[in-house]
Design a protein around this motif. Structure first.
Motif, PDB file in Angstrom:
ATOM      1  N   MET A 189       0.847  -1.203   0.000  1.00  0.00           N
ATOM      2  CA  MET A 189       0.000   0.000   0.000  1.00  0.00           C
ATOM      3  C   MET A 189       0.879   1.248   0.000  1.00  0.00           C
ATOM      4  N   PRO A 190       0.361   2.338  -0.563  1.00  0.00           N
ATOM      5  CA  PRO A 190       1.106   3.604  -0.459  1.00  0.00           C
ATOM      6  C   PRO A 190       1.211   4.003   1.018  1.00  0.00           C
ATOM      7  N   LYS A 191       2.317   4.615   1.386  1.00  0.00           N
ATOM      8  CA  LYS A 191       2.508   5.008   2.785  1.00  0.00           C
ATOM      9  C   LYS A 191       1.392   5.944   3.232  1.00  0.00           C
ATOM     10  N   ALA A 192       1.023   5.840   4.509  1.00  0.00           N
ATOM     11  CA  ALA A 192      -0.114   6.605   5.037  1.00  0.00           C
ATOM     12  C   ALA A 192       0.077   8.111   4.875  1.00  0.00           C
ATOM     13  N   GLU A 193       1.328   8.576   4.947  1.00  0.00           N
ATOM     14  CA  GLU A 193       1.572  10.019   4.889  1.00  0.00           C
ATOM     15  C   GLU A 193       1.589  10.554   3.465  1.00  0.00           C
ATOM     16  N   LEU A 194       1.431   9.678   2.477  1.00  0.00           N
ATOM     17  CA  LEU A 194       1.390  10.133   1.078  1.00  0.00           C
ATOM     18  C   LEU A 194      -0.050  10.322   0.623  1.00  0.00           C
ATOM     19  N   LEU A 195      -0.221  11.140  -0.428  1.00  0.00           N
ATOM     20  CA  LEU A 195      -1.562  11.560  -0.815  1.00  0.00           C
ATOM     21  C   LEU A 195      -2.408  10.482  -1.511  1.00  0.00           C
ATOM     22  N   ASP A 196      -1.826   9.646  -2.356  1.00  0.00           N
ATOM     23  CA  ASP A 196      -2.577   8.653  -3.134  1.00  0.00           C
ATOM     24  C   ASP A 196      -3.704   9.290  -3.955  1.00  0.00           C
ATOM     25  N   PRO A 197      -3.341  10.056  -4.992  1.00  0.00           N
ATOM     26  CA  PRO A 197      -4.349  10.740  -5.811  1.00  0.00           C
ATOM     27  C   PRO A 197      -5.326   9.779  -6.486  1.00  0.00           C
ATOM     28  N   GLN A 198      -4.854   8.582  -6.827  1.00  0.00           N
ATOM     29  CA  GLN A 198      -5.728   7.584  -7.442  1.00  0.00           C
ATOM     30  C   GLN A 198      -6.883   7.244  -6.496  1.00  0.00           C
ATOM     31  N   GLY A 199      -6.546   7.016  -5.228  1.00  0.00           N
ATOM     32  CA  GLY A 199      -7.577   6.713  -4.244  1.00  0.00           C
ATOM     33  C   GLY A 199      -8.503   7.900  -4.025  1.00  0.00           C
ATOM     34  N   LYS A 200      -7.913   9.100  -3.984  1.00  0.00           N
ATOM     35  CA  LYS A 200      -8.738  10.305  -3.816  1.00  0.00           C
ATOM     36  C   LYS A 200      -9.740  10.435  -4.958  1.00  0.00           C
ATOM     37  N   ALA A 201      -9.316  10.130  -6.182  1.00  0.00           N
ATOM     38  CA  ALA A 201     -10.199  10.221  -7.341  1.00  0.00           C
ATOM     39  C   ALA A 201     -11.365   9.239  -7.202  1.00  0.00           C
ATOM     40  N   VAL A 202     -11.061   8.017  -6.752  1.00  0.00           N
ATOM     41  CA  VAL A 202     -12.118   7.019  -6.592  1.00  0.00           C
ATOM     42  C   VAL A 202     -13.081   7.449  -5.479  1.00  0.00           C
ATOM     43  N   ALA A 203     -12.520   7.970  -4.366  1.00  0.00           N
ATOM     44  CA  ALA A 203     -13.377   8.428  -3.267  1.00  0.00           C
ATOM     45  C   ALA A 203     -14.314   9.531  -3.745  1.00  0.00           C
ATOM     46  N   GLY A 204     -13.785  10.472  -4.540  1.00  0.00           N
ATOM     47  CA  GLY A 204     -14.613  11.536  -5.082  1.00  0.00           C
ATOM     48  C   GLY A 204     -15.698  11.004  -6.002  1.00  0.00           C
ATOM     49  N   ALA A 205     -15.327  10.031  -6.840  1.00  0.00           N
ATOM     50  CA  ALA A 205     -16.300   9.438  -7.766  1.00  0.00           C
ATOM     51  C   ALA A 205     -17.414   8.740  -6.996  1.00  0.00           C
ATOM     52  N   LEU A 206     -17.058   8.012  -5.939  1.00  0.00           N
ATOM     53  CA  LEU A 206     -18.070   7.305  -5.145  1.00  0.00           C
ATOM     54  C   LEU A 206     -19.050   8.299  -4.530  1.00  0.00           C
ATOM     55  N   ASN A 207     -18.518   9.415  -4.029  1.00  0.00           N
ATOM     56  CA  ASN A 207     -19.402  10.432  -3.460  1.00  0.00           C
ATOM     57  C   ASN A 207     -20.344  11.007  -4.508  1.00  0.00           C
ATOM     58  N   ARG A 208     -19.803  11.262  -5.698  1.00  0.00           N
ATOM     59  CA  ARG A 208     -20.621  11.853  -6.764  1.00  0.00           C
ATOM     60  C   ARG A 208     -21.765  10.934  -7.186  1.00  0.00           C
ATOM     61  N   ILE A 209     -21.513   9.608  -7.184  1.00  0.00           N
ATOM     62  CA  ILE A 209     -22.584   8.697  -7.615  1.00  0.00           C
ATOM     63  C   ILE A 209     -23.465   8.265  -6.443  1.00  0.00           C
ATOM     64  N   GLY A 210     -23.236   8.870  -5.270  1.00  0.00           N
ATOM     65  CA  GLY A 210     -24.152   8.644  -4.162  1.00  0.00           C
ATOM     66  C   GLY A 210     -23.764   7.554  -3.175  1.00  0.00           C
ATOM     67  N   ASP A 211     -22.572   6.970  -3.342  1.00  0.00           N
ATOM     68  CA  ASP A 211     -22.106   5.974  -2.368  1.00  0.00           C
ATOM     69  C   ASP A 211     -21.274   6.693  -1.320  1.00  0.00           C
ATOM     70  N   SER A 212     -21.950   7.202  -0.297  1.00  0.00           N
ATOM     71  CA  SER A 212     -21.274   8.091   0.639  1.00  0.00           C
ATOM     72  C   SER A 212     -20.887   7.402   1.945  1.00  0.00           C
ATOM     73  N   ALA A 213     -20.941   6.062   1.973  1.00  0.00           N
ATOM     74  CA  ALA A 213     -20.598   5.358   3.213  1.00  0.00           C
ATOM     75  C   ALA A 213     -19.094   5.375   3.480  1.00  0.00           C
ATOM     76  N   PHE A 214     -18.310   5.708   2.456  1.00  0.00           N
ATOM     77  CA  PHE A 214     -16.861   5.574   2.579  1.00  0.00           C
ATOM     78  C   PHE A 214     -16.206   6.954   2.576  1.00  0.00           C
ATOM     79  N   SER A 215     -15.452   7.238   3.635  1.00  0.00           N
ATOM     80  CA  SER A 215     -14.871   8.573   3.757  1.00  0.00           C
ATOM     81  C   SER A 215     -13.529   8.690   3.056  1.00  0.00           C
ATOM     82  N   ALA A 216     -12.879   7.567   2.806  1.00  0.00           N
ATOM     83  CA  ALA A 216     -11.584   7.622   2.132  1.00  0.00           C
ATOM     84  C   ALA A 216     -11.333   6.310   1.413  1.00  0.00           C
TER      85      ALA A 216
END
Lengths: 82, 82
Positions: free
Chosen positions: A9-36
């Motif tokens: 896994m990417p180190k916790a202190e790094l940003l992981d833009p790929q994961g951020k993009a997926v988290a944003g996409a999930l929020n946009r399509i209404g799957d808001s159970a996941f914060s990160a």
């Protein structure tokens, strides 16, 4: 045949833009159970024969030296399946 | 905070050239204990609050519809950690 699974896994202190993009996409399509979301890699190493201590030690070394980049990633799990 | 881990691997019948490249590299540097390598993805979904049945069902749906491409990948594991 036994398989050794290595999780990286990417180190916790790094940003992981790929994961951020997926988290944003999930929020946009209404799957808001996941914060990160963080995205890493899963390696399945097939072993011919038995998983001896030597093979496991080799897997650990390979996980640290070849399969992961210690500057930006952590090996979070090594386990034998089957 | 609880985390749901989703593991996604390329389907067994597909070639996975990335894994083949790593397997070849391991052989070249003398780590010959492993006959094959396959590389997939590991998603860590952070959940705010408790992992209820509804959240787990949402994770399963998201794993099938968003995190994996059913044409070329299988969801091989969904588990709650912490």
């Amino acid at each position: 045949m036994p398989t050794i699974v290595v999780d990286v896994m990417p180190k916790a202190e790094l940003l992981d833009p790929q994961g951020k993009a997926v988290a944003g996409a999930l929020n946009r399509i209404g799957d808001s159970a996941f914060s990160a979301v963080r995205i890493g890699k899963r390696f399945e190493l097939t072993v011919d024969g038995d998983v001896t201590d030597a093979v496991l030690a080799e897997a650990k070394r390979v996980a640290d030296e070849v399969l992961s980049n210690a500057v930006i990633e952590d090996v979070v799990g090594i386990e034998v399946v089957e």
